[in-house]
Design a protein around this motif. Structure first.
Motif, PDB file in Angstrom:
ATOM      1  N   ARG A   1       0.659  -1.197  -0.251  1.00 32.53           N
ATOM      2  CA  ARG A   1       0.135  -0.353   0.069  1.00 32.53           C
ATOM      3  C   ARG A   1       1.028   0.979  -0.309  1.00 32.53           C
ATOM      4  O   ARG A   1       0.505   2.226  -0.432  1.00 32.53           O
TER       5      ARG A   1
ATOM      6  N   TYR B   1      -0.410   3.084  -2.713  1.00 35.66           N
ATOM      7  CA  TYR B   1      -1.116   4.841  -2.425  1.00 35.66           C
ATOM      8  C   TYR B   1       0.083   5.701  -3.140  1.00 35.66           C
ATOM      9  O   TYR B   1      -0.111   6.914  -3.358  1.00 35.66           O
TER      10      TYR B   1
ATOM     11  N   TYR C   1      -9.448  -2.895  -9.904  1.00 35.53           N
ATOM     12  CA  TYR C   1     -10.146  -3.584  -9.369  1.00 35.53           C
ATOM     13  C   TYR C   1     -10.980  -4.652  -9.941  1.00 35.53           C
ATOM     14  O   TYR C   1     -12.095  -5.462  -9.345  1.00 35.53           O
TER      15      TYR C   1
ATOM     16  N   LYS D   1      -3.822  -8.447  -4.530  1.00 37.78           N
ATOM     17  CA  LYS D   1      -4.706  -7.972  -3.207  1.00 37.78           C
ATOM     18  C   LYS D   1      -5.614  -8.363  -2.921  1.00 37.78           C
ATOM     19  O   LYS D   1      -5.833  -8.259  -1.364  1.00 37.78           O
TER      20      LYS D   1
ATOM     21  N   TYR E   1      -6.033  -4.181   8.081  1.00 38.07           N
ATOM     22  CA  TYR E   1      -6.840  -2.775   8.240  1.00 38.07           C
ATOM     23  C   TYR E   1      -5.382  -1.521   8.006  1.00 38.07           C
ATOM     24  O   TYR E   1      -5.366  -0.197   8.002  1.00 38.07           O
TER      25      TYR E   1
ATOM     26  N   ILE F   1      -2.662  -1.374   6.360  1.00 38.38           N
ATOM     27  CA  ILE F   1      -3.188  -1.242   4.866  1.00 38.38           C
ATOM     28  C   ILE F   1      -2.899   0.521   5.615  1.00 38.38           C
ATOM     29  O   ILE F   1      -2.374   1.315   4.463  1.00 38.38           O
TER      30      ILE F   1
ATOM     31  N   TRP G   1     -17.893   5.187  -3.978  1.00 37.56           N
ATOM     32  CA  TRP G   1     -15.630   4.911  -3.809  1.00 37.56           C
ATOM     33  C   TRP G   1     -15.997   6.195  -5.650  1.00 37.56           C
ATOM     34  O   TRP G   1     -15.092   6.931  -4.981  1.00 37.56           O
TER      35      TRP G   1
ATOM     36  N   GLU H   1     -15.972   6.057   4.814  1.00 35.91           N
ATOM     37  CA  GLU H   1     -15.910   5.122   5.073  1.00 35.91           C
ATOM     38  C   GLU H   1     -15.422   3.660   6.378  1.00 35.91           C
ATOM     39  O   GLU H   1     -15.956   2.476   5.605  1.00 35.91           O
TER      40      GLU H   1
ATOM     41  N   SER I   1     -16.761   0.801   4.125  1.00 36.41           N
ATOM     42  CA  SER I   1     -16.028  -0.572   4.142  1.00 36.41           C
ATOM     43  C   SER I   1     -16.223  -2.050   4.901  1.00 36.41           C
ATOM     44  O   SER I   1     -16.691  -2.623   4.418  1.00 36.41           O
TER      45      SER I   1
ATOM     46  N   TRP J   1     -17.989  -7.429  -4.708  1.00 38.38           N
ATOM     47  CA  TRP J   1     -17.897  -5.913  -3.515  1.00 38.38           C
ATOM     48  C   TRP J   1     -16.117  -5.057  -4.423  1.00 38.38           C
ATOM     49  O   TRP J   1     -16.962  -3.803  -4.334  1.00 38.38           O
ATOM     50  N   PHE J   2     -15.113  -6.061  -4.930  1.00 33.95           N
ATOM     51  CA  PHE J   2     -14.479  -4.488  -5.529  1.00 33.95           C
ATOM     52  C   PHE J   2     -14.893  -4.289  -6.832  1.00 33.95           C
ATOM     53  O   PHE J   2     -14.436  -3.822  -7.158  1.00 33.95           O
TER      54      PHE J   2
ATOM     55  N   THR K   1     -17.045  -1.262  -6.025  1.00 34.83           N
ATOM     56  CA  THR K   1     -15.564  -0.156  -6.641  1.00 34.83           C
ATOM     57  C   THR K   1     -15.067   0.092  -7.643  1.00 34.83           C
ATOM     58  O   THR K   1     -15.375   1.421  -7.875  1.00 34.83           O
TER      59      THR K   1
HETATM   60  N1  PHE Z   1      -8.049   1.955   1.725  1.00 33.42           N
HETATM   61  C1  PHE Z   1      -8.610   0.586   1.365  1.00 33.42           C
HETATM   62  C2  PHE Z   1      -7.308   0.360   0.964  1.00 33.42           C
HETATM   63  O1  PHE Z   1      -6.985   0.298   0.333  1.00 33.42           O
HETATM   64  C3  PHE Z   1      -9.264   1.167   0.241  1.00 33.42           C
HETATM   65  C4  PHE Z   1     -10.841   0.195  -0.527  1.00 33.42           C
HETATM   66  C5  PHE Z   1     -11.445  -0.946   0.183  1.00 33.42           C
HETATM   67  C6  PHE Z   1     -10.057  -0.256  -1.849  1.00 33.42           C
HETATM   68  C7  PHE Z   1     -11.681  -1.141  -0.419  1.00 33.42           C
HETATM   69  C8  PHE Z   1     -10.552  -1.255  -2.121  1.00 33.42           C
HETATM   70  C9  PHE Z   1     -11.319  -1.530  -1.186  1.00 33.42           C
HETATM   71  O2  PHE Z   1      -7.720  -1.514   0.883  1.00 33.42           O
END
Ligand code: PHE
Length: 494
Positions: A34, A38, A76, A134, A160, A163, A303, A411, A415, A438-439, A442
């Motif tokens: 991450r 990011y 995703y 992921k 989490y 992350i 999202w 979030e 989430s 779920w993905f 997004t």
């Molecule tokens: N911050 C979360 C992550 O990087 C955001 C996220 C949630 C991304 C759910 C994708 C699906 O995992």
């Protein structure tokens, strides 16, 4: 089963904050992954739109913004394929490793100053790598615990945190290096981060034991040829689209953007239709899939707004926000670290509130409704700032801090709840596909965002933020009103 027998010692292990030691391996791998993901994303829109003289690719801002959205959509969407490969061919542990290698190679390509070809190749490699890493790293986390292990949820909460620690620090480091030193040095930092993550993963792999080491549902010999045929057909279909686009002159950044954006919207429709029509889906399961549809739409809209952090809000921070402290102008991308910072602080508080409320918690549809309204409110704040300000004076950074603070609360409402709800509403025959759904929600959000974000400019802020805020609030009201009905269709799932 030998897998359970060898996994047993892992389960009793409490050496990482009361959790199995293997969780530490996964925590740090995902933290570094991450960090790179990011970190790179924090400067991508600036790099794409910077002039060639300033080392960028010289794209117009609306196109650069859209590309950042479709990049996310592609990541995703392809998680579906990565999940499938792990379940049926590779096993999750190996998928995570291969994925990390591809991601690192992608960041290395971007670190090389060879212009747009190596940048697009780099993005493609990161997309392929993330699809393997992921979704599957989370399955390995899940496999460290027995289904009944009470530590399971807190294990995921700890994960989490990893992350967000990675995201927080990656964006500070890469943001500073990219904006203040050189874009490619910034991308290089992302590559180094992923490399550290991989070395750490290899060194700590023995602590994972048998957790998701082998495919959970391996292909049988005769399924194999059918599956390879299907893979061949999918790759063929993508190639045909590519060739048609090439021949019609639409294989451009714009064309690719539109193709991915459309795919992200069409794919969920196909999936829902297949699940609803399948003879393997029972009547109750069909109802649950129907209940999932409004929540899917809510999640996509959530999202769509939330992920504009990396493009629209980044540009806003760059052009419209006062960033000088003690005579030094900090990088605009540093605002990207505000969400993970708030999350690290707020996550334990929200978890504590849910624990306190116990069975008096609001239902999942209600939590979704509040989350969507809250994310809408964050854009409402920006609309108000536009209403009372003017496009020529810079605004206080406090507004952006407030916006990210509100979004982080939203979030936390959506989430974690979304992920566990997905597993509970899945028809038995479609469990892993449903995780992919779920993905996909997004991805659908980003796919639509790719069409929306080009409309943003400093001159139309009131309309831009205002309309999106109103859409979110309207959808939230609909879901709130329909919550009882949705709950009924869930048949006892809360
Ligand atoms: N911050 C979360 C992550 O990087 C955001 C996220 C949630 C991304 C759910 C994708 C699906 O995992």
């Amino acid at each position: 089963m030998s897998a359970t027998a060898t996994a047993a010692p892992v389960n009793d292990d409490r050496s990482f904050f009361g959790h199995p030691r293997g969780l530490a391996t996964l925590f740090f791998t995902e933290m570094w992954e991450r960090f790179s993901y990011y970190g790179m994303r924090a400067i991508l829109v600036f790099f794409l739109s910077a002039s060639v003289a300033n080392g960028g690719l010289g794209m117009e801002k609306p196109l650069a913004s859209s590309l950042v959205s479709v990049y996310g959509a592609a990541i995703y969407m392809s998680a579906l394929a990565g999940g499938w490969l792990a379940d049926r061919l590779l096993g999750s542990q190996r998928s995570v490793f291969y994925g990390g290698v591809l991601i690192m190679a992608g960041h290395i390509c971007m670190a090389l100053p060879f212009g747009s070809t190596s940048v697009f190749l780099g993005l493609l490699l990161i997309i392929l790598g993330s699809s393997l890493l992921k979704p599957n790293i989370s399955s390995v986390v899940g496999s460290l615990y027995e289904k009944t292990d009470a530590r399971r949820d807190s294990g995921f909460s700890l994960f989490y945190m990893g992350i967000n620690i990675g995201s927080f620090s990656g964006q500070l480091v890469t943001g500073y290096l990219g904006e203040k030193v050189n874009w490619h040095v910034g991308f290089g930092a992302a590559a180094v981060g992923m490399a550290i993550g991989l070395i750490q993963y290899k060194l700590g792999a023995r602590h994972l034991g048998a957790a998701a080491a082998t495919p959970s549902n391996p292909l049988t010999a005769d399924e194999r040829s059918k599956a390879y045929g299907r893979i061949g057909m999918s790759v063929g279909a993508i190639l045909v689209v590519g060739v048609v686009m090439f021949l019609t002159g639409t294989l451009t950044a714009y064309g690719i953007k539109n193709a991915i954006s459309i795919a992200a919207m069409v794919l969920p429709v196909i999936y829902f239709t297949v699940m609803l029509r399948s003879p393997k889906t029972t009547k109750v399961e069909r109802d649950r899939v129907k209940a999932y549809i409004p929540l899917f739409i809510a999640s996509a809209l959530f999202w769509l707004i939330f992920e504009q952090a990396a493009n629209v809000l980044n540009i806003y921070a760059d052009e419209r926000v006062e960033k000088t402290v003690f005579g030094w102008e900090f990088p605009a991308s540093w605002f990207q670290s505000v969400n993970p910072m708030f999350l690290i602080v707020l996550a334990p508080i929200v978890a504590w509130i849910w624990l306190r409320l116990g069975t008096r918690q609001p239902s999942t549809p209600r939590k979704f409704a509040v989350a969507v309204a809250t994310v809408g409110l964050s854009f409402g704040v920006l609309a108000l700032v536009a209403l009372f300000g003017d496009a020529t004076t810079k605004v206080s950074p406090m507004w952006l801090l407030l916006v990210y603070g509100i979004q982080t609360v939203a979030e936390l409402l959506l989430s974690p709840v979304g992920l566990s709800m997905t597993t509970k509403l899945a028809p038995a025959a479609f469990l892993s596909q449903m995780m992919g759904m779920w993905f996909l929600s997004t991805a659908a959000g980003y796919g639509i965002a790719a069409q929306v974000v080009p409309f943003y400019s400093a001159e139309n802020e009131l309309a831009y933020f205002g309309i999106l805020a109103l859409c979110a609030i309207a959808l939230s009201v609909l879901i709130w009103i329909g919550a009882k009905r949705i709950k009924k269709l869930m048949h006892g799932v809360i």
